[in-house]
Scaffold this active site. Structure first.
Site, short mmCIF file in Angstrom:
data_model
loop_
_atom_site.label_atom_id
_atom_site.label_comp_id
_atom_site.label_asym_id
_atom_site.label_seq_id
_atom_site.Cartn_x
_atom_site.Cartn_y
_atom_site.Cartn_z
N HIS A 1 20.05 -34.04 -39.76
CA HIS A 1 21.48 -34.33 -39.85
C HIS A 1 22.09 -34.60 -38.48
O HIS A 1 23.09 -35.29 -38.37
CB HIS A 1 22.20 -33.22 -40.62
CG HIS A 1 21.92 -33.31 -42.09
ND1 HIS A 1 20.92 -32.59 -42.69
CD2 HIS A 1 22.45 -34.11 -43.04
CE1 HIS A 1 20.87 -32.92 -43.97
NE2 HIS A 1 21.78 -33.83 -44.21
N ARG B 1 29.65 -37.48 -47.42
CA ARG B 1 29.07 -36.13 -47.34
C ARG B 1 30.19 -35.12 -47.12
O ARG B 1 30.57 -34.84 -45.98
CB ARG B 1 28.07 -36.06 -46.18
CG ARG B 1 26.79 -36.87 -46.39
CD ARG B 1 25.89 -36.72 -45.18
NE ARG B 1 24.53 -37.14 -45.42
CZ ARG B 1 24.02 -38.32 -45.08
NH1 ARG B 1 24.78 -39.21 -44.48
NH2 ARG B 1 22.76 -38.61 -45.33
N ARG C 1 30.21 -36.82 -52.52
CA ARG C 1 29.21 -35.84 -52.91
C ARG C 1 29.77 -34.44 -52.77
O ARG C 1 30.43 -34.13 -51.78
CB ARG C 1 27.97 -35.99 -52.02
CG ARG C 1 26.85 -35.05 -52.45
CD ARG C 1 25.59 -35.33 -51.68
NE ARG C 1 25.72 -34.94 -50.29
CZ ARG C 1 24.77 -35.17 -49.39
NH1 ARG C 1 23.65 -35.79 -49.74
NH2 ARG C 1 24.91 -34.77 -48.14
N GLU D 1 16.65 -36.35 -55.36
CA GLU D 1 16.07 -35.98 -54.06
C GLU D 1 15.05 -34.86 -54.17
O GLU D 1 14.45 -34.47 -53.17
CB GLU D 1 17.16 -35.66 -53.04
CG GLU D 1 18.20 -34.67 -53.48
CD GLU D 1 19.33 -34.51 -52.46
OE1 GLU D 1 19.24 -35.05 -51.35
OE2 GLU D 1 20.32 -33.84 -52.79
N ASN E 1 15.84 -39.08 -47.88
CA ASN E 1 15.57 -38.13 -46.78
C ASN E 1 14.96 -36.85 -47.34
O ASN E 1 13.96 -36.35 -46.84
CB ASN E 1 16.86 -37.77 -46.04
CG ASN E 1 17.61 -38.99 -45.56
OD1 ASN E 1 17.02 -40.04 -45.42
ND2 ASN E 1 18.89 -38.85 -45.32
N ASP E 2 15.60 -36.32 -48.37
CA ASP E 2 15.07 -35.09 -48.96
C ASP E 2 13.91 -35.37 -49.89
O ASP E 2 12.98 -34.57 -50.00
CB ASP E 2 16.18 -34.34 -49.70
CG ASP E 2 17.03 -33.55 -48.72
OD1 ASP E 2 16.45 -32.87 -47.86
OD2 ASP E 2 18.26 -33.64 -48.80
N ARG F 1 12.16 -32.15 -42.65
CA ARG F 1 12.71 -33.36 -42.03
C ARG F 1 13.30 -33.12 -40.64
O ARG F 1 13.51 -34.06 -39.89
CB ARG F 1 13.75 -34.00 -42.94
CG ARG F 1 14.94 -33.12 -43.19
CD ARG F 1 15.80 -33.62 -44.33
NE ARG F 1 16.92 -34.42 -43.88
CZ ARG F 1 17.96 -34.75 -44.64
NH1 ARG F 1 17.99 -34.36 -45.91
NH2 ARG F 1 18.94 -35.46 -44.18
N CYS G 1 20.64 -43.95 -51.06
CA CYS G 1 21.60 -43.61 -50.01
C CYS G 1 20.95 -42.86 -48.86
O CYS G 1 21.63 -42.45 -47.92
CB CYS G 1 22.78 -42.83 -50.56
SG CYS G 1 22.32 -41.21 -51.19
C1 PEP Z 1 19.15 -37.69 -48.62
O1 PEP Z 1 18.63 -36.58 -48.79
O2 PEP Z 1 18.50 -38.75 -48.55
C2 PEP Z 1 20.61 -37.80 -48.45
C3 PEP Z 1 21.21 -38.96 -48.45
O3 PEP Z 1 21.34 -36.67 -48.28
P1 PEP Z 1 21.34 -35.81 -46.93
O4 PEP Z 1 20.69 -36.64 -45.87
O5 PEP Z 1 22.76 -35.49 -46.64
O6 PEP Z 1 20.54 -34.61 -47.31
MG MG Z 2 19.80 -34.87 -49.29
#
Ligand code: PEP
Ligand code: MG
Length: 598
Positions: free
Chosen positions: A223, A330, A366, A464, A487-488, A498, A535
């Protein structure tokens, strides 16, 4: 430190044979390599920060306010001294001797020129605000103590920390200048050098207008990286030991393209980088020419391009890059870096402003995704494995009143624009049931109170967690839309943290298992008539655009600054040809080389 080229053995060293590498010298400076996570070039003086320093506000005080700020610090030092003296005088007769000894040490430290005078010098000469100056100097002093041979002196590092904490506490009660009012534009740009920066700290640093970030740790989808991109500030993470190598005040070049960080470069190298930075700015400007063109592939497939934002004020940037809507707001960033939770009213105001500013375009907000690497202030993370713990929807369902307040704010905002509600980290159908019960009860409450909201506000789920992607059908049926959080999804599918730079090289968006989960979700959405977007960071990586188009994706959401790069790829792509190639590779669970899709 200006001589002796030191090659960093960092395994994450970028190997891009990019134009900017030619600007690198063969001699005469230290050059470290890490992961470039936010593009562009930055040059400026290093501000080396420890964890404590990151937790306070940072701003530069305007020239005319410097003496006032120095007075604020002086008064806080004096008040803290007086408090300690009072404490020492009123100690009960039977108090342990160590206690009065500690109070004397703390008083001595408060008078120590290395802490008091040097902090005041930082205010006067570098225009740091009082908190920043004090924590910077406290950190330096603490580090000096902790490396001493004598055990007694080594232990004084903890006293320095405690004294700094006390003074910070006093400062908190004193009149603080607004961060932005206090910013001086006259100073040289500054580059934050830190071991790691938490997302909450990034939010605190947001107002301070730093020109770049470099850290020892971190990964491209951490993040921290996401926030750096959203600030449009070049960043290089996973440098391994930059905090030990760079000194406060060193001149740095941050190459957000190749991941190089140059410490005290020669004038010639600085000039080369100035040229690169100006070329970069020009090419960004040139891309704007495609902003208003309809986003369609060569074979006429219309693609929606949406923006990811963390704060309401990023809407302007999203619109300036031609976003069709907000694909991911977010909301947790409204909750972080502060002592109290935002009220329903504060949340409503933020959500409504995004809905209104987007002028009828869809705005996907979200619900709170707290946990994992994003913690609320004052809530120490105690979970053994926070990424697998009470995060996102799990956290919210365990705190019904907090969740209901957010849902009320979101529903109220839905009366002012095209709001869509997105739920993170859904894993089981029990959660879906609990979610709809709480949404139902919030809606009934609003109706009974005669408060306006959109009764048909679309509710979507983040895909995710692999469990959901594998058993997608009932989830797709239960929601109005799906948004794949790559990402998750990658983190949980591959079992790779990550945010952990040690395993960053194993974090592979192209792993056949990941690609099958993404493709399967897109397919299910098409079969069941539910819109699917991506996303996660994959959506904003122009190298992945053709691959995602080949899976049938027609909705992308990414950081606003990536929109036009991705659009350029879409305008030049032919989806039919891509679909055949991608389907064949997926069937065989083969690795796909995105370059082969060009
Ligand atoms: C993701 O997990 O891809 C996502 C968009 O949410 P975040 O990166 O905020 O966990
Ligand atoms: Mg996520």
């Amino acid at each position: 430190m200006t001589s002796s080229a030191k090659a960093n053995d960092n395994t994450n060293a970028s190997t891009n044979a990019n134009a900017s590498l030619s600007a690198l010298p063969a001699d005469s400076l230290i050059c470290l390599y890490g992961r470039a996570v936010a593009s562009g070039y930055a040059m400026g003086h290093a501000v080396v920060m420890g964890a404590a320093a990151l937790e306070v506000e940072h701003y530069r005080v305007a020239e005319q306010a410097v003496e006032q700020e120095a007075d604020r610090l002086k008064r806080a030092l004096e008040t803290t001294y007086a408090e300690l003296a009072e404490l020492a005088n009123t100690l009960p007769i039977d108090a342990p001797r160590e206690l009065s000894a500690m109070l004397s040490v703390h008083q001595l430290l408060l008078e120590d020129p290395l802490l008091a005078d040097e902090s005041l010098t930082l205010v006067r000469e570098r225009h740091y605000n009082a908190e920043w100056a004090l924590t910077t100097q406290g950190q330096l002093l603490g580090e000096q103590f902790s490396t001493m041979e004598d055990e007694y002196l080594r232990e004084r590092a903890a006293d320095v920390r405690q004294v700094v904490e006390r003074v910070l506490h006093t400062l908190r009660g004193s009149q603080v200048m607004s961060a932005l009012d206090g910013v001086s534009d006259s100073g040289d740009p500054l580059i934050v050098v830190a071991h790691d920066i938490s997302p909450a700290d990034m939010i605190r640093l947001r107002g301070a207008r730093f020109a770049g970030f470099v850290t020892d740790l971190g990964g491209p989808t951490s993040h921290t990286a996401i926030v750096a991109r959203s600030m449009g500030v070049p960043a290089v993470v996973a440098l391994g030991n930059v905090r030990q190598v760079a000194r406060d005040g060193d001149f740095l070049v941050v190459d957000g393209e190749t991941g190089a960080v140059l410490i005290n470069p020669t004038q010639e190298q600085i000039n080369s980088y100035k040229q690169l930075a100006s070329n970069y700015a020009e090419s960004r400007q040139a891309l704007l020419s495609i902003k208003d063109i309809a986003c369609e592939t060569l074979d006429g497939i219309r693609v929606g391009l949406h923006a990811n934002i963390e704060m309401p004020d990023e809407v302007a940037l999203a619109l300036s890059q031609g976003a069709d809507g907000i694909g991911l707001y977010r909301s947790e960033f409204l909750f972080m870096g502060r002592d109290e939770l935002p009220t329903e009213e504060e949340q409503f105001t933020a959500y409504r402003s995004v809905a209104q500013d987007m002028g009828g375009r869809p705005v996907t907000i979200r619900t709170l995704d707290i946990g994992a690497d994003k913690a609320l202030d004052g809530e120490a993370t105690v979970a053994t494995n926070p990424a697998l713990g009470q995060r996102a929807i799990r956290y919210c369902l365990a705190r019904p009143s907090l969740f209901a307040a957010q849902l009320r704010a979101l529903l109220r905002a839905s009366a002012f624009g095209e709001v869509r509600i997105l739920i993170p980290m859904i894993t089981s159908l029990h959660e879906v049931q609990a979610l709809y019960e709480i949404i139902g009860s919030v809606k009934r409450e609003l109706s009974n109170q005669g408060i306006a909201y959109d009764e048909n506000v679309p509710i979507g789920a983040m895909v995710e967690v692999p469990a959901m992607a594998i058993a997608i059908e009932p989830f797709a049926k239960a929601f109005d839309f799906l948004s794949i959080g790559t990402n998750d999804l990658i983190q949980y599918t591959l079992g790779i943290d990550r945010a952990d730079s040690e395993v960053a090289s194993l974090y592979d968006p192209l792993h056949p298992a990941v690609l099958r989960l993404i493709a399967g979700t897109i397919n299910a959405g098409q079969r069941l008539g539910k819109p699917v977007s991506v996303c996660g960071e994959m959506a904003g990586d122009a190298k992945m655009t053709r691959l995602l188009l080949g899976m049938g994706l027609t909705e992308f959401s990414m950081h606003p600054r990536q929109l036009l790069d991705v659009k350029q790829e879409i305008l030049a792509a032919h989806t039919n040809a891509l679909r055949t190639k991608v389907a064949a590779a997926l069937n065989r669970a083969e690795t796909i080389e995105p370059e082969a899709l060009r």
